[in-house]
Design an enzyme around this catalytic site. Sequence first.
Site, PDB file in Angstrom:
ATOM      1  N   PRO A 243     -26.906  32.795 -49.257  1.00 45.05           N
ATOM      2  CA  PRO A 243     -26.490  32.829 -47.856  1.00 45.05           C
ATOM      3  C   PRO A 243     -25.997  31.437 -47.437  1.00 45.05           C
ATOM      4  CG  PRO A 243     -28.661  33.829 -48.138  1.00 45.05           C
ATOM      5  CD  PRO A 243     -28.324  33.174 -49.443  1.00 45.05           C
TER       6      PRO A 243
ATOM      7  N   THR B 196      -6.766  42.424 -39.342  1.00 44.07           N
ATOM      8  CA  THR B 196      -6.920  43.365 -38.236  1.00 44.07           C
ATOM      9  C   THR B 196      -8.263  43.084 -37.544  1.00 44.07           C
ATOM     10  OG1 THR B 196      -8.032  45.073 -39.545  1.00 44.07           O
ATOM     11  CG2 THR B 196      -5.622  45.128 -39.530  1.00 44.07           C
TER      12      THR B 196
ATOM     13  N   ASP C 252     -10.570  36.055 -40.179  1.00 45.77           N
ATOM     14  CA  ASP C 252     -10.567  35.650 -41.582  1.00 45.77           C
ATOM     15  C   ASP C 252      -9.647  34.465 -41.845  1.00 45.77           C
ATOM     16  OD1 ASP C 252     -12.286  37.733 -41.960  1.00 45.77           O
ATOM     17  OD2 ASP C 252     -11.000  38.869 -43.331  1.00 45.77           O
TER      18      ASP C 252
ATOM     19  N   GLY D 179      -7.593  39.756 -50.154  1.00 46.89           N
ATOM     20  CA  GLY D 179      -7.002  41.062 -49.925  1.00 46.89           C
ATOM     21  C   GLY D 179      -7.445  41.635 -48.579  1.00 46.89           C
TER      22      GLY D 179
ATOM     23  N   VAL E  31     -15.933  35.223 -47.283  1.00 47.56           N
ATOM     24  CA  VAL E  31     -16.908  34.180 -47.611  1.00 47.56           C
ATOM     25  C   VAL E  31     -16.668  33.663 -49.030  1.00 47.56           C
ATOM     26  CG1 VAL E  31     -19.369  33.725 -47.948  1.00 47.56           C
ATOM     27  CG2 VAL E  31     -18.625  35.093 -46.001  1.00 47.56           C
TER      28      VAL E  31
ATOM     29  N   LYS F  91      -3.604  35.707 -46.585  1.00 45.25           N
ATOM     30  CA  LYS F  91      -4.207  37.038 -46.393  1.00 45.25           C
ATOM     31  C   LYS F  91      -3.095  37.912 -45.838  1.00 45.25           C
ATOM     32  CE  LYS F  91      -7.721  39.848 -44.437  1.00 45.25           C
ATOM     33  NZ  LYS F  91      -9.028  40.311 -44.901  1.00 45.25           N
TER      34      LYS F  91
ATOM     35  N   VAL G 287     -17.746  43.195 -47.446  1.00 42.87           N
ATOM     36  CA  VAL G 287     -18.616  42.921 -48.593  1.00 42.87           C
ATOM     37  C   VAL G 287     -18.688  41.432 -48.924  1.00 42.87           C
ATOM     38  CG1 VAL G 287     -18.348  45.183 -49.687  1.00 42.87           C
ATOM     39  CG2 VAL G 287     -16.766  43.334 -50.265  1.00 42.87           C
ATOM     40  N   GLY G 288     -17.948  40.602 -48.190  1.00 46.60           N
ATOM     41  CA  GLY G 288     -18.033  39.167 -48.447  1.00 46.60           C
ATOM     42  C   GLY G 288     -16.774  38.554 -49.044  1.00 46.60           C
ATOM     43  N   LYS G 289     -15.646  39.249 -48.969  1.00 44.46           N
ATOM     44  CA  LYS G 289     -14.394  38.698 -49.524  1.00 44.46           C
ATOM     45  C   LYS G 289     -14.033  37.355 -48.885  1.00 44.46           C
ATOM     46  CE  LYS G 289     -11.752  42.136 -48.382  1.00 44.46           C
ATOM     47  NZ  LYS G 289     -12.774  43.027 -47.806  1.00 44.46           N
TER      48      LYS G 289
END
Length: 214
Positions: free
Chosen positions: A196, A36, A45, A107, A12, A32, A8-10
């Site tokens: 964006p 995975t 990430d 998270g 970013v 973090k 969902v964009g965590k």
Amino acid sequence: MSGTGTEVGKTVVAAAIARTLAIEGRRVAVFKPAVTGLDDPGEPDHALLRRAAGSTQADEEIAPYRYGPPASPHLAAALAGERIDPGRLRTTAAEAGARAEALVCEGVGGLLVPLAPGYLVRDLAVDIGLPLAIAASPGLGTINHTLLTVEAARGAGLEVSLVVLTPWPDDPGEIERSNRETIAELAGVRPVTLPPLDLRDPDSWPALRAPARS
Ligand SMILES: Nc1ncnc2c1ncn2[C@@H]1O[C@H](COP(=O)(O)OP(=O)(O)OP(=O)(O)O)[C@@H](O)[C@H]1O
Ligand SMILES: [Mg+2]
């Protein structure tokens, strides 16, 4: 930093917050608990977070548990014959924070994702004790997901400091604009929006901060 779910964009949003703090002159660390899906192509990430923060942390100082399969963290750990140790997560986050002036944590999935038996992402958020930002999609379905996440956070005593709708379209329609107002009314937090971004170039990103409280 959490979100209404996975993808969902965590990352970013966490990266944009880390970048904003770094531009302000702060030494920023990122964390973090588990990454995975390293078998999948693309920048993981922890690497995007490090780049956005301008951090020199090693992979294991950012994400102590890293796995190849794109599975939830407790399953990815089990497939590797391991168990995630909540104490190690707390220690790694505390050490990262102690060596920096600001700490930004992402998270895994949403707040109720298990990390280890009896230990959810939400429990780690409580243990770390930072105010919570929630990333959410702007479109259809987001009101329910966002309100559930806000309620789950507050139910555990977490302070929701920021809701971010991402990626916010350049030309938002009726649904997106209405979602923003409805969440503001029902959650008591006015969502901010993130356009964006060109993820290759953090210098081109706009600042992302919690709005001043009225
Ligand atoms: N503002 C934005 N600009 C550019 N891309 C975005 C933006 N918001 C979300 N995305 C895209 O949406 C996708 C999911 O974003 P992201 O990786 O941040 O999600 P996540 O919630 O961290 O996922 P995961 O649960 O896998 O950690 C990515 O492809 C990302 O590039
Ligand atoms: Mg992510």
